[in-house]
Design a protein around this motif. Sequence first.
Motif, PDB file in Angstrom:
ATOM      1  N   LEU A   1     -17.806  -1.574  -7.222  1.00  0.00           N
ATOM      2  CA  LEU A   1     -16.562  -1.375  -6.514  1.00  0.00           C
ATOM      3  C   LEU A   1     -15.455  -0.682  -7.430  1.00  0.00           C
ATOM      4  O   LEU A   1     -14.937  -1.270  -8.278  1.00  0.00           O
ATOM      5  CB  LEU A   1     -16.034  -2.802  -6.066  1.00  0.00           C
ATOM      6  N   VAL A   2     -15.301   0.431  -7.082  1.00  0.00           N
ATOM      7  CA  VAL A   2     -14.347   1.478  -7.807  1.00  0.00           C
ATOM      8  C   VAL A   2     -13.078   1.334  -6.978  1.00  0.00           C
ATOM      9  O   VAL A   2     -12.739   1.735  -6.003  1.00  0.00           O
ATOM     10  CB  VAL A   2     -14.987   3.027  -8.047  1.00  0.00           C
ATOM     11  N   PHE A   3     -11.916   0.830  -8.120  1.00  0.00           N
ATOM     12  CA  PHE A   3     -10.738   0.635  -7.653  1.00  0.00           C
ATOM     13  C   PHE A   3      -9.741   1.250  -8.764  1.00  0.00           C
ATOM     14  O   PHE A   3      -9.962   1.036  -9.847  1.00  0.00           O
ATOM     15  CB  PHE A   3     -10.289  -0.707  -7.647  1.00  0.00           C
ATOM     16  N   SER A   4      -8.799   2.266  -8.539  1.00  0.00           N
ATOM     17  CA  SER A   4      -7.982   3.156  -9.357  1.00  0.00           C
ATOM     18  C   SER A   4      -7.118   2.014 -10.001  1.00  0.00           C
ATOM     19  O   SER A   4      -6.474   1.352  -8.912  1.00  0.00           O
ATOM     20  CB  SER A   4      -7.679   4.253  -8.729  1.00  0.00           C
ATOM     21  N   ALA A   5      -6.453   2.213 -11.094  1.00  0.00           N
ATOM     22  CA  ALA A   5      -5.432   1.349 -11.513  1.00  0.00           C
ATOM     23  C   ALA A   5      -4.264   1.985 -11.208  1.00  0.00           C
ATOM     24  O   ALA A   5      -3.129   1.530 -11.294  1.00  0.00           O
ATOM     25  CB  ALA A   5      -5.429   1.350 -13.077  1.00  0.00           C
ATOM     26  N   ILE A   6      -4.237   3.559 -10.871  1.00  0.00           N
ATOM     27  CA  ILE A   6      -3.012   3.847 -10.274  1.00  0.00           C
ATOM     28  C   ILE A   6      -3.599   5.389  -9.542  1.00  0.00           C
ATOM     29  O   ILE A   6      -4.907   5.975  -9.853  1.00  0.00           O
ATOM     30  CB  ILE A   6      -2.177   4.357 -11.432  1.00  0.00           C
ATOM     31  N   GLU A   7      -2.623   5.704  -8.449  1.00  0.00           N
ATOM     32  CA  GLU A   7      -2.957   6.821  -7.735  1.00  0.00           C
ATOM     33  C   GLU A   7      -4.282   6.706  -7.167  1.00  0.00           C
ATOM     34  O   GLU A   7      -5.180   7.559  -7.516  1.00  0.00           O
ATOM     35  CB  GLU A   7      -2.808   8.128  -8.675  1.00  0.00           C
TER      36      GLU A   7
ATOM     37  N   LEU B   1      -2.311   5.185 -17.391  1.00  0.00           N
ATOM     38  CA  LEU B   1      -1.306   4.279 -17.485  1.00  0.00           C
ATOM     39  C   LEU B   1      -0.424   4.192 -18.569  1.00  0.00           C
ATOM     40  O   LEU B   1      -0.864   4.431 -19.638  1.00  0.00           O
ATOM     41  CB  LEU B   1      -2.436   2.879 -17.300  1.00  0.00           C
ATOM     42  N   SER B   2       0.714   3.775 -18.296  1.00  0.00           N
ATOM     43  CA  SER B   2       1.642   3.480 -19.558  1.00  0.00           C
ATOM     44  C   SER B   2       1.235   2.161 -20.186  1.00  0.00           C
ATOM     45  O   SER B   2       0.433   1.444 -19.696  1.00  0.00           O
ATOM     46  CB  SER B   2       3.053   3.274 -18.927  1.00  0.00           C
ATOM     47  N   GLN B   3       1.903   1.773 -21.293  1.00  0.00           N
ATOM     48  CA  GLN B   3       1.513   0.496 -21.778  1.00  0.00           C
ATOM     49  C   GLN B   3       1.676  -0.677 -21.068  1.00  0.00           C
ATOM     50  O   GLN B   3       0.937  -1.484 -21.045  1.00  0.00           O
ATOM     51  CB  GLN B   3       2.315   0.462 -23.118  1.00  0.00           C
ATOM     52  N   GLU B   4       3.032  -0.819 -20.303  1.00  0.00           N
ATOM     53  CA  GLU B   4       3.269  -1.817 -19.626  1.00  0.00           C
ATOM     54  C   GLU B   4       2.269  -1.799 -18.219  1.00  0.00           C
ATOM     55  O   GLU B   4       1.942  -3.179 -17.931  1.00  0.00           O
ATOM     56  CB  GLU B   4       4.781  -1.596 -18.985  1.00  0.00           C
ATOM     57  N   GLU B   5       1.900  -0.750 -17.819  1.00  0.00           N
ATOM     58  CA  GLU B   5       1.071  -0.720 -16.752  1.00  0.00           C
ATOM     59  C   GLU B   5      -0.218  -1.299 -17.023  1.00  0.00           C
ATOM     60  O   GLU B   5      -1.056  -1.775 -16.344  1.00  0.00           O
ATOM     61  CB  GLU B   5       0.924   0.797 -15.967  1.00  0.00           C
ATOM     62  N   THR B   6      -0.828  -0.839 -18.419  1.00  0.00           N
ATOM     63  CA  THR B   6      -2.053  -1.342 -18.775  1.00  0.00           C
ATOM     64  C   THR B   6      -2.191  -2.628 -18.869  1.00  0.00           C
ATOM     65  O   THR B   6      -3.084  -3.382 -18.422  1.00  0.00           O
ATOM     66  CB  THR B   6      -2.304  -0.700 -20.214  1.00  0.00           C
ATOM     67  N   GLU B   7      -0.941  -3.407 -19.493  1.00  0.00           N
ATOM     68  CA  GLU B   7      -1.004  -4.889 -19.766  1.00  0.00           C
ATOM     69  C   GLU B   7      -0.989  -5.426 -18.352  1.00  0.00           C
ATOM     70  O   GLU B   7      -1.768  -6.806 -18.233  1.00  0.00           O
ATOM     71  CB  GLU B   7       0.559  -5.133 -20.462  1.00  0.00           C
ATOM     72  N   LYS B   8      -0.443  -5.009 -17.159  1.00  0.00           N
ATOM     73  CA  LYS B   8      -0.419  -5.685 -16.058  1.00  0.00           C
ATOM     74  C   LYS B   8      -1.967  -5.494 -15.534  1.00  0.00           C
ATOM     75  O   LYS B   8      -2.516  -6.498 -14.912  1.00  0.00           O
ATOM     76  CB  LYS B   8       0.571  -4.840 -15.004  1.00  0.00           C
ATOM     77  N   ILE B   9      -2.549  -4.378 -15.503  1.00  0.00           N
ATOM     78  CA  ILE B   9      -3.760  -4.253 -15.148  1.00  0.00           C
ATOM     79  C   ILE B   9      -4.993  -5.251 -15.650  1.00  0.00           C
ATOM     80  O   ILE B   9      -5.685  -5.887 -15.226  1.00  0.00           O
ATOM     81  CB  ILE B   9      -4.484  -2.867 -14.946  1.00  0.00           C
TER      82      ILE B   9
END
Length: 293
Positions: free
Chosen positions: A79-85, A117-125
Amino acid sequence: MPEGKIMKALSGFYYVKDHDQIIQCRGRGIFRKQKITPLVGDYVVYQAENDLEGYVTEIKERKNELMRPPVANVDQAVLVFSAIEPAFSTSLLDRFLVLVESHHISPVICISKMDLLSQEETEKIEKFAVQYEGIGYTVIRSSAKWEDGLTSLLPYLEGKISVFAGQSGVGKSSILNALRPDLELKTDQISSSLGRGKHTTRHVELWSIGSGLVADTPGFSALEFSELELEELPGCFPEIADYGERCKFRGCLHINEPKCAVKKAVEENEIPAYRYHHYQQFYDEIKTRKPRY
């Protein structure tokens, strides 16, 4: 009678692989009368009129089958889900997981586009990834640009029929192209106005990658639980099935029942609140759907 596996279905033709030969076949009319559709992944008996053309005459018993995407005898679903976009969606991921679990297919979660991803976005994912791993799912962080992120996926494909599925525009075709460049699968950009990808895969086809077979499938963004019954839903959430064994009442559906171990686990943050929220949503959806006739 010769036998083989359907590797591709396109425009009413079924491409059957028998050893190293591909036979272009049509389905017998009896399948339409029986309302049976040959699927990619089916083991079939065929009758060849010559070396290149024939008819599918029999479909062997299936281990399982999916209709969206249309493929049979699947060992696992990547199941491929993008972290963004498009943005990472736990709700849509949980829909896919429930569908896969209901067909007794092992899921592998692949979060793509991690390099964007930015650092903040990476931590969320990463927080979501760790929670799904805590439930017992395999989670791979990847990018079509990360060679190591893709090679970590390869061992999971060996010797299995895997279906790549997920929301359109998440990078399924890009990942397959990176794993096997000669495929040259068409990819497209995300629509900025819609926030989702264009459908670039138009049919289902099995590709050889290592010793495994992988199905690239048309992307889609909606799933309906048309076949799933309420009593089956708890078993499609592994952590809910686990805690459900501790409920006071047998057959507890974890909605309004007293002394429910699942609801207690949610209150104590042992089950992620969003997972239980999605469970409630899916429960209501199944309960209120129109009867099938």
